[in-house]
Design an enzyme around this catalytic site. Structure first.
Site, PDB file in Angstrom:
ATOM      1  CG  ASP A 157      -2.021  -1.029   1.184  1.00 24.70           C
ATOM      2  OD1 ASP A 157      -1.952  -1.935   0.330  1.00 24.70           O
ATOM      3  OD2 ASP A 157      -2.968  -0.929   1.986  1.00 24.70           O
ATOM      4  CE  LYS A 220      -5.135   1.870   2.917  1.00 24.89           C
ATOM      5  NZ  LYS A 220      -3.992   1.165   3.525  1.00 24.89           N
ATOM      6  CE  LYS A 256      -6.609  -1.448   2.907  1.00 25.79           C
ATOM      7  NZ  LYS A 256      -5.235  -1.971   3.086  1.00 25.79           N
TER       8      LYS A 256
HETATM    9  O1  LIG Z   1      -5.080   1.205   6.265  1.00 30.07           O
HETATM   10  C1  LIG Z   1      -5.675   1.110   7.328  1.00 30.07           C
HETATM   11  C2  LIG Z   1      -5.832   2.193   8.287  1.00 30.07           C
HETATM   12  O2  LIG Z   1      -4.598   2.722   8.675  1.00 30.07           O
HETATM   13  C3  LIG Z   1      -6.587   1.744   9.490  1.00 30.07           C
HETATM   14  O3  LIG Z   1      -7.171   2.836  10.086  1.00 30.07           O
HETATM   15  P1  LIG Z   1      -7.963   2.692  11.476  1.00 30.07           P
HETATM   16  O4  LIG Z   1      -6.909   2.452  12.520  1.00 30.07           O
HETATM   17  O5  LIG Z   1      -8.649   4.018  11.645  1.00 30.07           O
HETATM   18  O6  LIG Z   1      -8.923   1.555  11.362  1.00 30.07           O
END
Ligand SMILES: O=C[C@H](O)COP(=O)(O)O
Length: 303
Positions: A157, A220, A256
């Protein structure tokens, strides 16, 4: 007709592949979004999320999750515990797995070692390419992708340069993603747009397009580190871009949403949106993931 359509697809795809022509880009992305139309669609998705709320759908949501930890104090034991959870998120049902386990580059080798030693499999996502700010030399972004893949990441990513996007330098956005795509080799590339910092929906559409032109396997929304992360509004715009890309090229790019998605109801609203704009065929972990660190807890509470 049956033979003309694939030929046309491959012609368009080959025309686009690895090339960025400013005029063609500007022509393709010159579209406005009707805020009222988006707001109406969003309230429909939020309503549909309530209808979707059942155990089967929640089990599917669990399989979309890229189970994430992206903290400065992550350790080998913490990411191994997370990998165990991603492999078997519902203790009573070993057939269900999360989409992947998502960690910082330095922790990839820990997950890989654990999987090798225990002879288990799980997709491993590494954030790389100057995550989360994107404010690094391209050379270092590319090297980070290469090292992360070498350590065992199966998916990378990366995040676009918001500086270039905000300066309307879409060619640089595209060229950087393309360089990272090459550095990833056979690992899947998910490109984060950091939509909360792009200021306009038009920029979100342009960033989606530049990223897909450069060969991203997924687009994403957010790193989870911006002050505004995933929203249904930007999801609407990004999925509209994915749909248009599919119509033109025949290629299915994944979507995503990530960052701040913590409840089953929030996740199901994204499911309803993807189903409406892209169709059922996108609703599987190959084309749809949700990046989240705490959503799994709410899913398990709801089962
Ligand atoms: O890519 C994923 C995110 O960094 C997760 O974010 P979060 O901790 O708000 O669920």
């Amino acid at each position: 007709m049956a033979t003309i359509v694939p030929t046309l697809f491959s012609f368009v795809r080959d025309t686009y592949k690895g090339r960025f022509d400013v005029d063609t880009f500007e022509k393709e992305v010159a579209r406005d979004f009707d805020n009222q139309e988006i707001a109406q669609a969003i309230s429909k998705y939020e309503q549909e999320a309530k209808n979707l709320r059942n155990k089967d759908e929640i089990r599917k949501v669990i399989q979309y999750i890229d189970l994430t930890t992206l903290n400065g104090d992550d350790t080998a034991s913490k990411v191994v515990a997370l990998a165990k959870r991603a492999i078997n998120p519902i203790p009573t049902d070993p057939s269900i797995h999360c989409g992947s386990v998502c960690v910082y580059p330095q922790r990839i080798a820990d997950v890989k070692k654990f999987l090798t030693e225990t002879k288990q499999t799980c997709r491993i996502t590494g954030v790389a390419g100057g995550f989360p700010s994107g404010q690094y030399h391209l050379k270092s972004k590319v090297l980070e992708c290469e090292l992360t893949v070498a350590d065992g990441a199966t998916e990378i990513d990366i995040v676009i340069s918001r500086a270039s996007a905000l300066e309307e330098d879409w060619k640089t956005v595209h060229d950087e993603v393309l360089a990272c795509k090459k550095a990833c080799g056979s690992a899947h590339l998910k490109t984060i747009l950091a939509t909360g910092e792009l200021k306009t929906l038009s920029n979100v559409y342009k960033a989606s397009w530049a990223s897909m032109l450069a060969g991203s396997d997924f687009i994403k929304t957010s790193t989870g580190k911006e002050s505004v992360n995933a929203t249904l509004e930007v999801a609407y715009v990004m999925c509209t871009a994915v749909k248009r890309w599919y119509e033109l090229t025949g290629q299915k790019v994944g979507f995503k949403p990530a960052g701040g998605i913590r409840t089953v109801d929030e996740a199901l609203a994204y499911v309803a949106l993807v189903k409406d704009i892209l169709g059922e065929q996108w609703l599987n972990p190959t084309l749809f993931r949700i990046g989240a660190s705490s959503l799994l807890d709410d899913c398990l509470n709801a089962l």
